[in-house]
Design a protein around this motif. Structure first.
Motif, PDB file in Angstrom:
ATOM      1  N   GLY A  80       0.789  -1.221   0.000  1.00 59.25           N
ATOM      2  CA  GLY A  80       0.000   0.000   0.000  1.00 59.25           C
ATOM      3  C   GLY A  80       0.819   1.267   0.000  1.00 59.25           C
ATOM      4  O   GLY A  80       0.412   2.267  -0.566  1.00 59.25           O
ATOM      5  N   VAL A  81       1.974   1.223   0.644  1.00 55.41           N
ATOM      6  CA  VAL A  81       2.701   2.472   0.850  1.00 55.41           C
ATOM      7  C   VAL A  81       4.060   2.464   0.164  1.00 55.41           C
ATOM      8  O   VAL A  81       4.375   3.319  -0.666  1.00 55.41           O
ATOM      9  N   ASP A  82       4.864   1.449   0.486  1.00 59.15           N
ATOM     10  CA  ASP A  82       6.260   1.536   0.087  1.00 59.15           C
ATOM     11  C   ASP A  82       6.472   1.169  -1.369  1.00 59.15           C
ATOM     12  O   ASP A  82       7.349   1.702  -2.029  1.00 59.15           O
ATOM     13  N   TYR A  83       5.694   0.248  -1.855  1.00 62.54           N
ATOM     14  CA  TYR A  83       5.908  -0.214  -3.235  1.00 62.54           C
ATOM     15  C   TYR A  83       4.558  -0.422  -3.887  1.00 62.54           C
ATOM     16  O   TYR A  83       4.157  -1.541  -4.174  1.00 62.54           O
ATOM     17  N   PRO A  84       3.818   0.670  -4.088  1.00 57.79           N
ATOM     18  CA  PRO A  84       2.460   0.500  -4.607  1.00 57.79           C
ATOM     19  C   PRO A  84       2.474   0.133  -6.089  1.00 57.79           C
ATOM     20  O   PRO A  84       3.098   0.805  -6.903  1.00 57.79           O
ATOM     21  N   GLN A  85       1.823  -0.953  -6.402  1.00 60.45           N
ATOM     22  CA  GLN A  85       1.715  -1.382  -7.790  1.00 60.45           C
ATOM     23  C   GLN A  85       0.239  -1.583  -8.079  1.00 60.45           C
ATOM     24  O   GLN A  85      -0.483  -2.056  -7.215  1.00 60.45           O
ATOM     25  N   VAL A  86      -0.167  -1.303  -9.274  1.00 52.28           N
ATOM     26  CA  VAL A  86      -1.543  -1.596  -9.637  1.00 52.28           C
ATOM     27  C   VAL A  86      -1.604  -3.034 -10.120  1.00 52.28           C
ATOM     28  O   VAL A  86      -0.875  -3.422 -11.015  1.00 52.28           O
ATOM     29  N   THR A  87      -2.427  -3.836  -9.469  1.00 52.54           N
ATOM     30  CA  THR A  87      -2.623  -5.208  -9.900  1.00 52.54           C
ATOM     31  C   THR A  87      -4.091  -5.388 -10.218  1.00 52.54           C
ATOM     32  O   THR A  87      -4.925  -5.213  -9.342  1.00 52.54           O
ATOM     33  N   ALA A  88      -4.392  -5.736 -11.451  1.00 50.64           N
ATOM     34  CA  ALA A  88      -5.762  -6.009 -11.868  1.00 50.64           C
ATOM     35  C   ALA A  88      -6.699  -4.869 -11.493  1.00 50.64           C
ATOM     36  O   ALA A  88      -7.851  -5.094 -11.177  1.00 50.64           O
ATOM     37  N   GLY A  89      -6.186  -3.644 -11.497  1.00 48.76           N
ATOM     38  CA  GLY A  89      -7.031  -2.497 -11.223  1.00 48.76           C
ATOM     39  C   GLY A  89      -7.534  -2.418  -9.806  1.00 48.76           C
ATOM     40  O   GLY A  89      -8.478  -1.699  -9.514  1.00 48.76           O
TER      41      GLY A  89
END
Lengths: 382, 383, 461, 304
Positions: A80-89
């Motif tokens: 959520g914070v350190d490494y936010p990636q969008v996965t499947a929207g």
């Protein structure tokens, strides 16, 4: 034998029933601490001996809660914070997806609390120097006999009296267990200290790495991603006949989004208009691109005065001269696309919009260095 | 019959009358949709409670459990609710054109719905309903009526025969309950589908059966009957309740997680409807009442055999099963308000009728299956 | 039938036949440990270790060359490796089910078979973890899956079901190991006290942690054991559910089904029980344990297999029904592929082996005779392996884009590694049978008639 | 309550273990939250390095930020001082030739400078034939002032008259033409031009100000909107081919050349698709459709 202390007196019983029957008698007869040794858990023994209930369920509950919080915290922080990636929207903090790992870590913490907490904390195992382990009746106890121990607990006890009491209450035989000298090394406390020491060592090593990286930035311990078997942008390569590592697109390749620019003569596209509005962001972008790509030759002011004349022995065009100023945007666009004289094509370096933005900025330069009279007067008024 | 019992009976009859008046008013004032949706919800609630009890009886026979033999008469009596639901189900068939989109010809223009018309059409639907009712009634007769007859002559042969039938009933139960789930609930939104839905309804059904059984046992114990039931038996009831609370949450969450993750329109819209408006709050309440609160109540070892905690947890589970059905069925109306005097009158009617029915059935046979050869062993059960 | 005969029939079957005293259990179960094994053991060991070595060699070949040596292609990027992974994780579930869930339900027949089943859990999970590990291609970098602090500044993706798998399988392995070990401690203490050999005594002594059977220890021990059993019950549900999420959260037709979690769990228990039955039969025969692992044990396990088979049948039925009911062309296509497509034989093999053949267990003969139960168990093992084959390969090989359709054919390396995993599993089982007691001696002592003082009468269950 | 489970000593031990475990977890969490992001940035400088300001004599750093300056009026001079060669003019000419001409025409004026690979080739001053304007003084001056359209010879109008004349002399010197004058009328005209008053240098304003001016003068054209009820064929083609109504309008306002006809329209918008707001579908239009499109646009876009 005499100079060793008596640890306990064991009465050996043949069945669980006789053991249970003997406990109240022995309890009332001897004031010392009682302990039973059995090959399997005998139900009702705890109550008979007056033992406390096991606190393990509470310990497990506490650690289970800590486990689920730790899992949620880990997932919240990393995803959520350190490494936010969008996965499947999905949102960065998507609790639904975090539930499985929360559950697993809860179980992991809880099960290890139950297992290790029982062994290490409550039962104080491993403990290899317990006097009972040296007792002659130990092989019988782990097999099929039941022992009731009257423990001295550091005080002196009357061995004869207790032996008689045990025999009277039904013990098949009696054994006196002595205290061996105690070695403290392989104790649970020792194991715990080792564990904590390892944890502290990990932290120290981590922080040390951190500072080492700060002080010696080139020391990179893991280079997996940096060290890859691939060619750099301009590296040569013997695999292809032309010796170049970079490949041209296949002949006739066209860009997916635009139709090919097939105009050859500078006059032909002179009719094209600049599609970009002359707004501050566009001009700013044009200025940046001009400075990056064009100013090397044409000069930061576009007047063709750079060190390049001496170094490269070329005289780039002065963009401020009247016949350049008279060119339409379309004609200049063509020069960017196709190049002119010593100037190569910049069609690969600048996108369509970037070319137009640069042209806007060229107009700015022309205006700046050949300003109208009212411009100057308004500037001096300010 | 004591005066107190008679008074309670009067109140229940009164409740029936008031409830009937209320639902009649609902029908004419608030419209057919609201009337039928409540009818379906209460039909399914009482049906699942009764079927859950029948399943408990069958489960004992299948696994040959002995501890539960002294308790068996209670679910046997309660499963009579299934019989009470026969007329209710037949009346509910009139709701099809009102509530179920596939039963309306204009919806059949949608090719997705039209493709399902082989399965979703009124004659076949009614046939399935009748078949299910017949199968349940038959099973009820095999399990319960004969068990009560065994009280008199104590023939152990009954136990052997019913043990042969019980696995077959499991198959019947599994298939019919899945049909109920798909037909009565899932097809309210004919585009939506979920393989697990039958299992989800099963989890709720079993919990409802367990909850009413537990409540009835605890009530009878309080009234001085069933004194031979020991805390150890209650502990097992509590344990089952605990385990299946977790099971229900697991199935419910699995269904939600998979639909949420895949985000396919025909699946996820069902949840979208049931999370927006006030329904998100209902789901949250269900997560609390159906899972977290009873979970933590029953977690402690002592609470599982303590009548106060146990009855609290069972009541919560029963209530949240009703809430679950509301949450699944009511949003099909796509209306906002979901609680008013209309719902209250349905509750009054059906609860009163069910209690009257249960009161009557509680007089059938002995309180324990005294003819069962395993009763003695069951009474001696200790943890 | 006469009422007396009926009553006799309704009596609970004994879980221990004959008269067994406490000490007899030790003599019978702990003596083979450490004795020279019979010739048959050596022959079996030679066979299984050869298979293991073949598998290990081919794994080495795979790692050295790359997973291009497998038959995997696009779109069938997952094949034998994941099939075997799911298969072995599933095998492990029976152990946890027997040891944990049945402990909670107080099933009387559990004690005799729990130790062996738990050991099989651990070995099966070892076999299972092998496959994702080699499928990542560079196994020495598998630690990247863990959320450890690193300078690259990246964390694993916690929204990925594959990462859930890492956590679930590791937790499962660790908790199973702990549970198994805690159950073993009193037995190891017994073996320590019986051991004549000094080295053996030292090893068993260290492993038993100085267990001395004090009642102050037993009270914590029993409680902790029960708690871990309860946790393992939840775990066993979650692990195969998470494995099923690997497939079910995707959009692939045939994979995205909400019934997958419970269906995978049921299938896992199904396959695991079949494996346990097969192994138990061998152990019972060769180690002469007929009085401890009675006909009743085997019959009950076969009944569980039958029940699971029916559950699987229900799931297949429902899968087929909802596939039709969904009115989705892609799902329709995939389901037609299952039974009429390229791999039609795998689909029908699955249905035959998992649903039809286990129905034989309705007959008592099949439940109680070695031939019958081994035939059924073998067919279930084959069927469950092929079920995963159908789910994975049949669903993938014709995906949404017809131009990328591709037939999958395994290579000899695929077969060899599968063989190797079976070899590894049985090698570990054979070793286990020689160094540790195959039946939980202490737990058996607990339930011997007359072992608990406060129980009135002979029946204590 | 708790005494039923543990005595005080055991409780103390359990609690201290709990504290130790929670402490380890917190340390690990802090490690992940503080140190790991720190490691990631370990090789980056903590702050961008401040550049020491270097202020030149003019008081400005950015070469584009010169002060606004009104063009200087160069006083007219006697044309004869420029027509007649002098040492001073020769010095200026040599210097200017070095920076402006040598790269193409070569240091000896033979048209062989390092950048002489242009088409057509730079003039070899020594070659007598083929001059476009001629090597005499007025013509060289004319070439310098106007350039030669269609070739690489640019106009050097930004040089002052004096500088241009200095270059004329130098070019004539290199070509060996002495100070060959042209015809009398031409010389007369040249002298007249050189003597004409009003030569000024350019006004200058800072570039940023020019940006503001141009931005301020810019008028957003109305987007090329097609009413939804317009069913004419032109509107139909527009609907098909216009992807960005604002850009299309802007392009058509920016250059008026397309008004000449459908061909000019095609030339002005085809090469820049799709950046100019027209769809690539334009490339498939038939001539008749171009005509329709042209008419439709002509009707909609008002001349500036």
């Amino acid at each position: 034998m005499n100079n060793r202390e008596v640890f306990s007196v064991l009465g050996i019983f043949d069945s669980a029933q006789s053991l249970m029957r003997a406990i109240p008698e022995v309890k009332s007869g001897a004031a010392a601490k009682l302990e039973a040794y059995t090959p399997y858990p005998v139900h009702g023994l705890d109550e008979a001996l007056g033992l406390r209930k096991s606190p393990i369920a509470g310990m497990v509950l506490v650690m289970a809660v800590i486990g689920s919080i730790a899992a949620l915290g880990l997932e919240f922080w990393t995803s959520g914070v350190d490494y936010p990636q969008v996965t499947a929207g999905k949102p960065y903090f998507s609790w639904e997806a975090f539930v499985p790992i929360m559950f697993e870590l809860t179980v992991l913490f809880a099960a290890f609390t139950a297992g290790l907490g029982m062994l290490l904390l409550l039962n104080r195992l491993p403990f290899f120097r317990h006097p009972m382990l040296a007792a002659r009746s130990m092989p019988l106890i782990t097999r099929d006999k039941f022992a009731l121990a009257v423990e001295a607990g550091g005080k002196t006890i009357d061995v004869e009296e207790i032996s008689a009491l045990l025999r009277d209450s039904g013990a098949a035989s009696v054994e006196v267990v002595e205290s061996p000298p105690v070695h403290g090394l392989a104790s649970p406390r020792f194991f715990f200290r080792v564990l904590i020491a390892i944890a502290i060592a990990c932290c120290v090593a981590g922080y040390a790495t951190y500072w080492a990286m700060k002080l010696f930035p080139k020391a990179i311990p893991m280079v997996h991603m940096l060290d890859q078997p691939r060619l750099g942008p301009q590296q040569g390569n013997t695999f292809f006949t032309d010796g170049s590592g970079m490949r041209m697109p296949v002949e006739g390749t066209v860009s997916r989004i635009s139709i090919p620019y097939t105009v050859d003569e500078q006059e032909d596209p002179s009719a094209m208009g600049n599609p970009l509005p002359r707004t501050a962001p566009v001009l700013g972008r044009g200025r940046q691109l001009f400075n990056d790509y064009c100013s090397v030759c044409h000069g930061i002011l576009g007047n063709g005065e750079t060190t390049l004349t001496a170094a490269y022995e070329a005289k780039p065009t002065n963009l401020l001269s009247k016949n350049i100023a008279a060119l339409t945007d379309g004609s200049m666009y063509h020069v960017i696309m196709k190049g002119k004289n010593s100037m190569p094509s910049y069609s690969a370096d600048l996108s369509q919009d970037e070319r137009w933005a640069v042209l806007h900025y060229v107009r700015v330069l022309q205006r700046a260095l050949d300003a109208k009279d009212e411009d100057v007067s308004s500037a001096q008024k300010e | 019959m004591t005066g107190r019992e008679r008074r309670a009976g009067m109140i229940l009859v009164l409740g029936c009358i008031v409830g009937l008046a209320g639902i009649a008013l609902t029908f004419f004032v608030s419209g057919m949709q609201r009337f039928w949706i409540n009818w379906i919800i209460w039909f399914l609630f009482l049906l699942t409670a009764g079927l859950g009890c029948l399943f408990i009886v069958a489960l004992e026979h299948v696994v040959g459990a002995r501890w539960s033999t002294p308790l068996r008469r209670i679910p046997e009596r309660l499963s009579g609710l299934t019989i009470l639901m026969v007329p209710v189900a037949l009346v509910a068939l009139f709701s099809l054109p009102v509530l179920y989109p596939w039963a309306r010809p204009e919806v059949l223009r949608d090719p997705m719905v039209a493709g399902k018309a082989v399965w979703l059409n009124i004659p076949f639907f009614s046939l399935r309903v009748v078949a299910c009712l017949v199968l349940w009634a038959l099973s009820y007769w095999i399990f319960v009526s004969r068990s009560i007859r065994q009280d008199r002559h104590g023939d152990p042969g009954y136990t052997v025969r019913v043990r042969r039938f019980a696995p077959l009933f499991m198959a019947i139960f599994g298939i019919t309950l899945t049909v109920v789930a798909f037909d009565w609930i899932s097809s309210l939104d004919p585009l939506w589908y979920s393989d697990i839905f039958g299992v989800y309804l099963f989890a709720g059904t079993f919990l409802a059966g367990l909850a009413v059984t537990t409540l009835a046992v605890l009530y009878l114990r309080k009234r001085g009957r069933l004194q031979e039931i020991k805390p150890d038996h209650l502990y097992n009831l509590g344990g089952f309740l605990f385990a299946f609370i977790v099971f229900w949450s697991y199935i419910g969450f699995a269904q939600y997680l998979l639909m949420w993750y895949a985000n396919i329109p025909e699946e996820v819209l069902w949840y979208k409807e049931r999370l927006s408006g006030g329904w998100g709050v209902v789901l949250l309440a269900m997560a609390l009442l159906h899972f977290l609160v009873p979970f933590f109540i029953l977690m402690a070892r002592n609470a599982k055999s303590d009548p106060r905690f146990l009855s609290g947890a069972a009541a919560l589970v029963l209530f949240s099963h009703l809430l679950d059905l509301y949450w699944m069925i009511y949003p099909a109306l796509k209306e906002k308000s979901f609680f008013g005097w209309q719902e209250l009158s349905f509750a009054v009617l059906f609860v009163s009728a069910a209690l009257l029915w249960i009161r009557r059935s509680m007089k059938r046979g002995e309180d324990m299956p005294v003819g069962d050869p395993m009763l003695r062993e069951g009474l001696g059960f200790r943890l | 039938m006469k009422p007396e005969a009926v009553l006799e029939k309704l009596k609970p079957a004994p879980v221990i036949t004959g008269h067994v005293r406490l000490g007899d259990l030790d003599d019978q179960l702990l003596t083979p440990v450490g004795e020279k094994p019979p010739l048959a053991w050596f022959i079996a060991f030679a066979m299984t270790s050869t298979a293991t070595l073949i598998g290990m060699a081919l794994i080495g070949y795979t790692i050295a060359t790359g997973i291009g040596v497998w038959g995997n292609n696009i779109p069938v990027a997952w094949a034998f490796d994941i099939i075997n992974f799911v298969f072995w994780v599933g095998i492990g579930h029976a152990g946890t089910l027997i040891s944990a869930i049945l402990l909670l339900f107080r099933a009387r027949w559990r004690n005799g078979v729990s130790r062996f089943a738990e050991a099989m859990t651990i070995f099966a999970v070892i076999c299972a973890t092998l496959f994702p590990l080699i499928h990542v291609g560079r196994p020495w970098l598998a630690f990247w899956l863990g959320p450890y602090p690193n300078q690259r500044g990246i964390w694993p993706n916690f929204r990925s079901p594959l990462l859930w798998d890492v956590f679930a399988v590791n937790t499962y392995f660790l908790v199973s190991l702990l549970f198994w070990y805690i159950g073993l401690i009193p037995d190891i203490a017994s073996m320590r006290d019986r051991a004549a050999n000094k080295i053996r005594k030292f090893v068993y002594s260290a492993l038993s942690l100085g267990w001395r059977g004090a009642s102050r220890h037993w009270r914590h021990y029993e409680k902790a054991y029960l708690i871990i059993a309860g946790l393992a019950t939840g775990l066993v549900l979650s692990v195969h559910s998470v494995v099923s999420f690997d497939f079910a959260v995707s959009l692939v037709p045939g994979w995205h089904m909400t019934i997958f979690p419970p269906y995978f769990v049921a299938g896992a228990i199904f396959a695991g029980f079949a494996m346990v039955v097969m192994a138990m039969v061998v152990v019972r025969r060769t180690m002469r344990l007929e009085h401890l692992i009675t006909d009743y044990h085997l019959e009950v396990m076969n009944k569980v297999i039958l029940a699971c088979s029916c559950l699987m049948g229900y799931a297949y039925l429902l899968e087929g029904f909802t596939a039709w009911y969904s009115m989705n062309d892609y799902i329709h296509h995939t389901f037609l592929q299952y039974i009429f497509g390229t791999y039609w034989w795998a689909g029908w093999l699955t249905i035959t082996c998992n649903i039809l053949i286990p129905q034989l267990l309705w007959f008592k003969w099949f439940r109680t005779k070695y031939f019958g139960m081994i035939f059924v168990s073998l067919s279930v093992t084959v069927g469950m392996w092929f079920e995963r084959f159908v789910i994975i390969v049949s669903s993938l090989h014709e995906d949404f884009l017809p131009s990328s359709w591709h037939i999958y054919m395994p290579t000899y390396v695929d077969y060899g590694i599968l063989l190797g995993s079976f070899g590894l599993f049985f090698t570990l089982v054979l070793l286990f049978a020689r160094v540790l007691p195959v039946i939980a001696t202490t737990e058996m002592k607990m339930v011997l008639p007359g072992s608990q003082p406060h129980r009135e009468g002979g029946s204590h269950e | 309550m708790i005494e039923k489970y543990v005595d005080s000593k055991e409780l103390k031990q359990l609690l201290s273990t709990l504290v130790a475990i929670v402490g380890c977890l917190i340390i690990a969490a802090l490690f992940g939250i503080i140190v790991v992001p720190g490691l990631r940035n370990a090789n980056k400088p903590a702050k961008p390095t401040a550049v020491a300001p270097v202020v030149g004599e003019s008081g400005w750093l950015d070469p584009t930020e010169f002060p606004a300056q009104k063009g200087r009026v160069i006083p007219p001079v006697d044309p004869m001082t420029l027509i007649k060669p002098s040492d001073e003019l020769a010095d200026i000419g040599e210097k200017l030739y070095e920076t402006n001409c040598r790269t193409c025409h070569g240091s000896l004026g033979r048209g062989d400078g390092p950048a002489s690979n242009v088409d057509p080739q730079p003039r070899d001053f020594t070659a007598a034939e083929g001059w476009t304007n001629g090597p005499d003084m007025p013509n060289v001056y004319k070439t310098l002032s106007e350039g030669i359209p269609g070739t690489s010879m640019a106009s050097y109008d930004y040089l002052t008259k004096r500088e241009r004349m200095a270059l004329v002399h130098y070019v004539q010197f290199l070509g060996g033409y002495g100070d060959s004058a042209g015809s009398a009328e031409a010389m007369q005209a040249l002298a007249g031009e050189l003597a004409a008053p009003g030569e000024t240098t350019n006004n200058k304003i800072p570039v940023s100000m020019a940006m503001e001016k141009l931005e301020g003068e810019f008028v957003f054209p109305l987007p090329l909107m097609i009413p939804i009820d317009d069913r004419s064929p032109g509107a139909d083609i527009l609907r098909r081919t216009v992807t960005d109504a604002s850009r299309a309008a802007q392009v058509l306002h920016a250059s008026e050349i397309w008004r000449a006809g459908p061909d000019a329209l095609a030339r002005s918008i085809l090469p820049d698709i799709p950046s100019n707001g027209f769809s690539t579908k334009l490339a498939t239009l038939k001539p008749s459709e171009w005509q329709t499109l042209y008419d439709a646009l002509l009707r909609r876009i008002r001349p500036n």
